[in-house]
Design a protein around this motif. Structure first.
Motif, mmCIF file in Angstrom:
data_model
loop_
_atom_site.group_PDB
_atom_site.id
_atom_site.type_symbol
_atom_site.label_atom_id
_atom_site.label_comp_id
_atom_site.label_asym_id
_atom_site.label_seq_id
_atom_site.Cartn_x
_atom_site.Cartn_y
_atom_site.Cartn_z
ATOM 1 N N ILE A 45 67.546 64.461 40.939
ATOM 2 C CA ILE A 45 67.322 65.333 39.785
ATOM 3 C C ILE A 45 67.140 64.490 38.528
ATOM 4 N N VAL A 46 68.008 63.480 38.402
ATOM 5 C CA VAL A 46 67.910 62.605 37.241
ATOM 6 C C VAL A 46 66.563 61.888 37.236
ATOM 7 N N ALA A 47 66.134 61.424 38.414
ATOM 8 C CA ALA A 47 64.859 60.709 38.498
ATOM 9 C C ALA A 47 63.696 61.629 38.151
ATOM 10 N N ILE A 48 63.776 62.867 38.655
ATOM 11 C CA ILE A 48 62.678 63.807 38.414
ATOM 12 C C ILE A 48 62.575 64.157 36.932
ATOM 13 N N GLN A 49 63.746 64.202 36.260
ATOM 14 C CA GLN A 49 63.719 64.498 34.827
ATOM 15 C C GLN A 49 62.937 63.443 34.054
ATOM 16 N N GLY A 50 62.840 62.250 34.647
ATOM 17 C CA GLY A 50 62.130 61.166 33.961
ATOM 18 C C GLY A 50 60.625 61.178 34.194
ATOM 19 N N ILE A 51 60.150 62.094 35.043
ATOM 20 C CA ILE A 51 58.709 62.138 35.314
ATOM 21 C C ILE A 51 58.006 62.855 34.154
ATOM 22 N N PRO A 52 56.953 62.261 33.605
ATOM 23 C CA PRO A 52 56.247 62.913 32.493
ATOM 24 C C PRO A 52 55.720 64.287 32.905
ATOM 25 N N ARG A 53 55.991 65.289 32.073
ATOM 26 C CA ARG A 53 55.594 66.655 32.419
ATOM 27 C C ARG A 53 54.081 66.804 32.556
ATOM 28 N N ASP A 54 53.337 66.013 31.761
ATOM 29 C CA ASP A 54 51.882 66.224 31.758
ATOM 30 C C ASP A 54 51.261 65.923 33.116
ATOM 31 N N LEU A 55 51.923 65.114 33.931
ATOM 32 C CA LEU A 55 51.401 64.875 35.275
ATOM 33 C C LEU A 55 51.302 66.196 36.038
ATOM 34 N N TYR A 56 52.371 66.994 35.926
ATOM 35 C CA TYR A 56 52.374 68.282 36.632
ATOM 36 C C TYR A 56 51.377 69.248 35.999
ATOM 37 N N GLU A 57 51.325 69.210 34.646
ATOM 38 C CA GLU A 57 50.399 70.117 33.964
ATOM 39 C C GLU A 57 48.969 69.824 34.384
ATOM 40 N N ALA A 58 48.650 68.530 34.476
ATOM 41 C CA ALA A 58 47.308 68.150 34.898
ATOM 42 C C ALA A 58 47.045 68.651 36.313
ATOM 43 N N ALA A 59 48.067 68.520 37.178
ATOM 44 C CA ALA A 59 47.907 68.967 38.563
ATOM 45 C C ALA A 59 47.713 70.476 38.618
ATOM 46 N N ASP A 60 48.455 71.182 37.742
ATOM 47 C CA ASP A 60 48.296 72.640 37.688
ATOM 48 C C ASP A 60 46.850 73.006 37.359
ATOM 49 N N LEU A 61 46.298 72.292 36.394
ATOM 50 C CA LEU A 61 44.926 72.569 35.985
ATOM 51 C C LEU A 61 43.961 72.300 37.140
ATOM 52 N N ASP A 62 44.289 71.249 37.925
ATOM 53 C CA ASP A 62 43.441 70.937 39.076
ATOM 54 C C ASP A 62 43.640 71.936 40.203
ATOM 55 N N GLY A 63 44.618 72.833 40.050
ATOM 56 C CA GLY A 63 44.855 73.843 41.066
ATOM 57 C C GLY A 63 45.681 73.353 42.248
ATOM 58 N N ALA A 64 46.428 72.258 42.057
ATOM 59 C CA ALA A 64 47.270 71.769 43.154
ATOM 60 C C ALA A 64 48.512 72.658 43.292
ATOM 61 N N GLY A 65 48.855 73.033 44.526
ATOM 62 C CA GLY A 65 50.022 73.877 44.777
ATOM 63 C C GLY A 65 51.302 73.076 44.662
ATOM 64 N N PRO A 66 52.452 73.774 44.715
ATOM 65 C CA PRO A 66 53.739 73.091 44.561
ATOM 66 C C PRO A 66 53.977 72.047 45.658
ATOM 67 N N VAL A 67 53.527 72.340 46.889
ATOM 68 C CA VAL A 67 53.749 71.381 47.978
ATOM 69 C C VAL A 67 52.943 70.118 47.732
ATOM 70 N N ALA A 68 51.704 70.300 47.334
ATOM 71 C CA ALA A 68 50.851 69.146 47.056
ATOM 72 C C ALA A 68 51.418 68.343 45.893
ATOM 73 N N GLN A 69 51.919 69.039 44.876
ATOM 74 C CA GLN A 69 52.507 68.343 43.731
ATOM 75 C C GLN A 69 53.723 67.533 44.165
ATOM 76 N N PHE A 70 54.519 68.118 45.076
ATOM 77 C CA PHE A 70 55.708 67.414 45.567
ATOM 78 C C PHE A 70 55.306 66.081 46.195
ATOM 79 N N PHE A 71 54.295 66.146 47.085
ATOM 80 C CA PHE A 71 53.939 64.921 47.804
ATOM 81 C C PHE A 71 53.130 63.945 46.953
ATOM 82 N N HIS A 72 52.320 64.480 46.038
ATOM 83 C CA HIS A 72 51.436 63.580 45.301
ATOM 84 C C HIS A 72 51.978 63.125 43.956
ATOM 85 N N ILE A 73 52.924 63.864 43.417
ATOM 86 C CA ILE A 73 53.497 63.430 42.137
ATOM 87 C C ILE A 73 54.973 63.065 42.282
#
Lengths: 280, 416, 290
Positions: C177-205
């Motif tokens: 949890i601590v490690a994940i808090q350190g991940i820049p949010r924009d990585l996920y936002e960018a993935a959202d825009l690309d239409g990546a699902g939560p599972v894909a985001q888990f494995f790729h980000i």
């Protein structure tokens, strides 16, 4: 419910969390309900609520030895925290000042000792430590636990404290010097106030280890009246083989304070585990 | 270097370690009864002793059975020895006296002939090594099969006189839907009591005497395998999964009437008061074809030792004299159910009829056979007990268990 | 400025003394002791050279202990690191809101409980006659599955391992949890825009971003398994037979039950080498990554 219909993908997530929550909660729930039962009822119906709530189980457990174990755990944990912090703060301060003063090699040696110390598992030292406790006449004293716990907690604590000390601006240090502060006063008036949060974190981490340590506790302490909770409970169980309700009440009393401490000081636990993770 | 480090650290620590506060004399007693009714009894005896001896304070510590076996080793090796401590007899006691940890009590007994003669001599014997007495007995004991009388009567069963009869009886009990024999093998010592019994019945006494001695033990006689085979046969009468059950749970199940028989010690009769049915007991029957003693009683005295280095020798002796007096012996038997080895302690006033029978059985049994776990060297006993636990679940054959025992015995012989 | 260097030694002296006396000296003394044969309560020490180490190689209990800690490590990595990461990722989902924090706290509670308390509670659950586990199996019609979980050599070690998982999965979860808090949010936002699902985001980000923590968590779990003592000691005492023995319980029993302190020291040396190897591996992996 409406959000669920809008986001069906969240269903498995919620199910997973609910299932895990049940797995975690059930044993805790079992402990609490059974601590209010007489033995026969635990035997016959351990899954149901108590028919009569026997609050006196708690009084019996407290008088039956838990109060002494509790006090011993507080003494050992408190002593370990104080000693660990004192030793770590001094060493970290010395290292930081040596590094900024160009004595980096000496500080590097101390750093090596820290990392080396973290790599040794306490189990490995058991036999010689046992012999040493006899020679130093520490066997069966709280010092046997406080000193060993401190020795195995200090290396990581130094690393944590040092990281914060390094961030203290040099200007402040020099100002203090000009004002005529001795180096110890500088430590006290400049460094410590700026690192309260890491000291709390280190305390919480140390408390967590000292409160739960088991192996040294069963070997270095012989007297029942000096035992800490983890080892004292072993004796408590053997003495109460026929009085399970009281035994389980004793378990609840033993677990409660550290859980409460965790919930209250959660923030420090969290940052501690983040920082402490470099160990390993 | 080692010395230097020691003295430096001793100096550093001297400032930290507070000196303990002493009463006039503090007598440290370490025993193995944290549980009622035994602890209650010992505490009351101590209170009497303190009242009669002003200035003496007795401090006790206690851990149960298996934990005691670990802890006493730690404590006796430590700077923090008790003055008086509990001891089993046989090799377990010899191990302690051999290492110079227990005081030679022979001179004390010689100067107190009246006290010496008040203790049943056969019970002192197992604490004696090379003619010197290192411990004194506090409880006599024996192991017998206790049975639920109403269950036996309802099926017309009587006490078996041979192993074959015992097996036949088990078959009938099983047919009637009972668990014939309860067994909890989670604590290893409970296993050793059975094995000791089977060995006594099947092996010639001189073979046992040779093998139980750590200097000459080999365990190569085929009788050992036979004994384990017979035990495995008896195990078919037991509840499933004995390894998951504590001895205490076995006894509680017997008291609750959930099994027809249980192999218990006389010392446990105090607990059986809670049973709501009349019970009987018999010594383990003879085994057909066995070359051993057909009627011997497994059971050795347990007692007390005084630490060799105690600074409070006189008080310690006085304490033992108090503990091992006819008066305290009678109270021991009536309050805890333990049978006292002090002459005159066992009377119809202090003992129940069942205890009187048990007392007679012990007195008639001749030399006591020691509990296997305390008769053998700790390494050999460990191999035996762990092996038999696996035998109980069919993970090991009798021959494989004995191979482990032989290897352990060999290692012990060679390390001498 | 040599004065500052002298200062350092003064400031570090308490640390060096305490660690020297209680960590490094015992480490060296342990090697020394392992060449002797002696019992806990005797003064005599008999020099036996490498005999204790030779015996380690032929001791079948050592083999069992190694297999058991191997199982311990494998299952712990799978459950604590694997499931712990999944839990952490799930709990970091924004839609949980306050529930995320509450559950995070709850899942961590077992970590702060004393192992003695936990072990006693699970002993009640595993009891073959009155235990909850067997009772539940019977309720759902799986009677043939009921057994003495701790009292059977085929299941004892797994029953012990399960208790450790219950206690520790929250710990590793918290690290992630601590490690994940350190991940820049924009990585996920960018993935959202690309239409990546939560599972894909888990494995790729998530997974690549917490790689360092994955290594740390694995090392912590594996070294913990190599030195595990309390759980088997309290739950089974290493039994039945030696079926749930670990390296540390074998060492303890050798020292304080079988009167073989020297042999126990040799086992301790093995534990040291094993934990050291894992830790060095970690340093190597980090060294390469940077």
């Amino acid at each position: 419910m409406q959000t669920l219909i809008r986001h069906p993908a969240r269903l498995p997530v919620i199910l997973l969390l609910a299932l895990h929550a049940v797995i975690v909660i059930y044993p805790l729930f079992w402990m609490i309900t059974n601590s209010f039962k007489p033995t026969e009822e635990i035997y016959a119906a351990s899954w149901s609520l108590p028919t009569v709530w026997m609050v006196e189980n708690y009084a019996k457990a407290w008088r039956g030895g838990i109060s002494a174990y509790f006090l011993n755990s507080v003494i050992v944990t408190g002593g370990t925290i104080l000693l660990t912090l004192a030793i770590s703060v001094l060493a970290a301060f010395g290292m930081v000042r040596a590094e900024t003063a160009g004595a980096g090699r000496a500080a590097g040696l101390v750093l090596m000792a820290c990392i080396g110390g973290m790599l040794v598992a306490p189990q490995v030292a058991l036999v010689p430590l046992y012999k040493m406790m006899q020679v130093l006449r520490l066997q069966d004293t709280h010092w046997a636990l406080i000193l060993t716990y401190t020795a195995y907690r200090v290396p990581i604590t130094i690393l944590l404290v040092r990281a914060v000390f390094l961030a203290v601006p040099r200007d402040l240090d020099d100002c203090a010097h000009i004002d005529g502060c001795s180096s110890l006063q500088t430590l006290w008036h400049v460094y410590l106030p700026m690192s309260r949060s890491i000291l709390l974190t280190a305390s919480v981490l140390t408390a967590y280890h000292a409160w739960n340590e088991f192996l040294f506790a069963i070997i270095f302490i012989d007297s029942d009246r000096l035992k800490t909770i983890p080892s004292g409970l072993m004796n408590f169980r053997d003495a109460l083989m026929t009085d399970w309700g009281v035994l389980v009440a004793g378990l609840v009393i033993s677990a409660a304070p550290i859980i409460v401490l965790f919930i209250v000081a959660q923030r420090y636990f969290l940052s501690g585990f983040a920082a402490g993770a470099v160990k390993g | 270097m080692k010395k230097l480090i020691r003295s430096v650290s001793a100096l550093a620590l001297a400032a930290l370690v507070a000196a303990p506060a002493f009463a006039d004399t503090e007598l440290k007693v370490f025993h193995r009864w944290p549980n009622a009714p035994f602890k209650t009894y010992i505490d009351s005896v101590i209170a009497d002793f303190e009242a009669a001896n002003p200035g003496v304070k007795v401090v006790t510590d206690q851990v149960l059975n298996d934990a005691y076996k670990d802890k006493i080793r730690v404590v006796l090796g430590s700077s923090n020895q008790p003055d008086v401590f509990f001891s089993w007899s046989g090799e377990w006691a010899h191990n302690i006296s051999r290492n110079g940890r227990s005081m030679d009590l022979t001179p004390v007994l010689e100067s107190n002939p009246a006290w010496r003669d008040s203790i049943i001599p056969a019970q002192i014997e197992p604490f004696t090594r090379d003619g010197k007495v290192y411990g004194l007995p506090w409880q006599m004991d024996g192991k017998a099969i206790f049975y639920n009388k109403p269950v036996f009567e309802s099926l017309g069963l009587s006490e078996p006189t041979s192993f074959g009869e015992l097996m036949a009886l088990c078959a009938k009990l099983k047919e009637a839907g009972h668990t014939p024999l309860l067994f909890g093998a989670k604590s290893a010592w409970a296993v050793s009591h059975y094995i000791g019994t089977f060995n006594e019945r099947i092996l010639p006494p001189e073979v046992l005497a040779k093998d139980y001695d750590r200097k000459t033990g080999e365990f190569t006689h085929p009788g050992y395998v036979t004994a384990l085979e017979k035990f495995a046969e008896l195990a078919t009468c037991m509840n499933p999964a004995p390894n998951g059950i504590d001895h205490e749970a076995e006894r509680n199940a017997f008291i609750a009437g959930r099994g027809a028989m249980s192999y218990l010690q006389y010392a446990e009769m105090g607990f059986l008061k809670k049973a709501e049915f009349p019970y009987g007991f018999f010594i383990f029957p003879q085994i057909e074809g066995g070359e051993g003693n057909p009627t011997s009683l497994q059971g050795a005295p347990q007692g007390w030792m005084i630490s060799a280095d105690t600074p409070n020798k006189d008080v310690a002796v006085k304490f033992l004299q108090h503990l091992l007096s006819p008066e305290m012996g009678a109270r021991l038997t009536s309050e805890t159910g333990i049978i006292s080895p002090i002459k005159g302690a066992i009377t119809p006033a202090s003992a129940t009829p069942a205890q009187l029978v048990a007392f007679e059985q012990i007195m008639n049994a001749g030399d006591p056979y020691l509990w296997l776990d305390t008769a053998l060297d700790a390494q050999v006993a460990d191999a035996y007990m762990k092996g038999v636990q696996l035998l109980l679940e069919g993970q090991k054959t009798p021959a494989e268990v004995m191979a482990d025992v032989q290897a352990a015995a060999k290692r012990v012989r060679e390390s001498l | 400025m040599p004065a500052r260097a002298l200062d350092l030694w003064l400031y570090a002296a308490p640390f060096l003394i305490v660690v020297g006396v209680f960590v490094f000296y015992p480490l060296a003394a342990n090697v020394w002791f392992s060449f002797y044969s002696f019992s806990a309560f005797s003064q005599e020490m008999k020099l036996v050279g490498l005999e204790n180490y030779r015996r380690l190689g032929t001791d079948p209990v050592m083999l069992t202990a190694f297999i058991n800690v191997g199982l311990y490590a494998a299952i712990s990595v799978l459950v604590q690191v694997g499931f712990g990461l999944v839990l952490a990722a799930v709990l970091s989902q924004a839609f949980l809101g306050r529930w995320g924090g509450v559950l995070r706290t709850l899942f961590f509670v077992p970590v702060v409980m004393s192992i003695t308390v936990i072990a006693f509670v699970f002993t009640f659950f595993y009891d073959p006659m009155t235990g909850l586990l067997n009772m539940m199996l019977e309720e759902v019609g799986m009677r043939s599955w009921t057994r003495a979980w701790l009292g059977q050599s085929s299941t004892a070690i797994y029953a012990v391992i399960a208790v450790s998982q219950w206690q520790s999965v929250g710990y590793v979860m918290m690290l992630f949890i601590v490690a994940i808090q350190g991940i820049p949010r924009d990585l996920y936002e960018a993935a959202d825009l690309d239409g990546a699902g939560p599972v894909a985001q888990f494995f790729h980000i998530t997974v690549p971003q917490v790689r360092d923590m994955l290594v740390v968590a694995t090392v912590v779990t594996v070294t913990g398994s190599l030195t595990v003592f309390s759980e088997p000691y309290i739950l089974t005492g290493g039994g039945p037979g030696h079926s749930s023995t670990t390296l540390a319980t074998h060492m303890y029993r050798s020292a304080f039950f079988r009167d073989e302190m020297g042999y126990a020291a040799a086992i301790a040396s093995v534990i040291f080498v094993a934990t050291m190897a894992v830790s060095l591996l970690q340093l190597r992996i980090f060294g390469k990554a940077r």
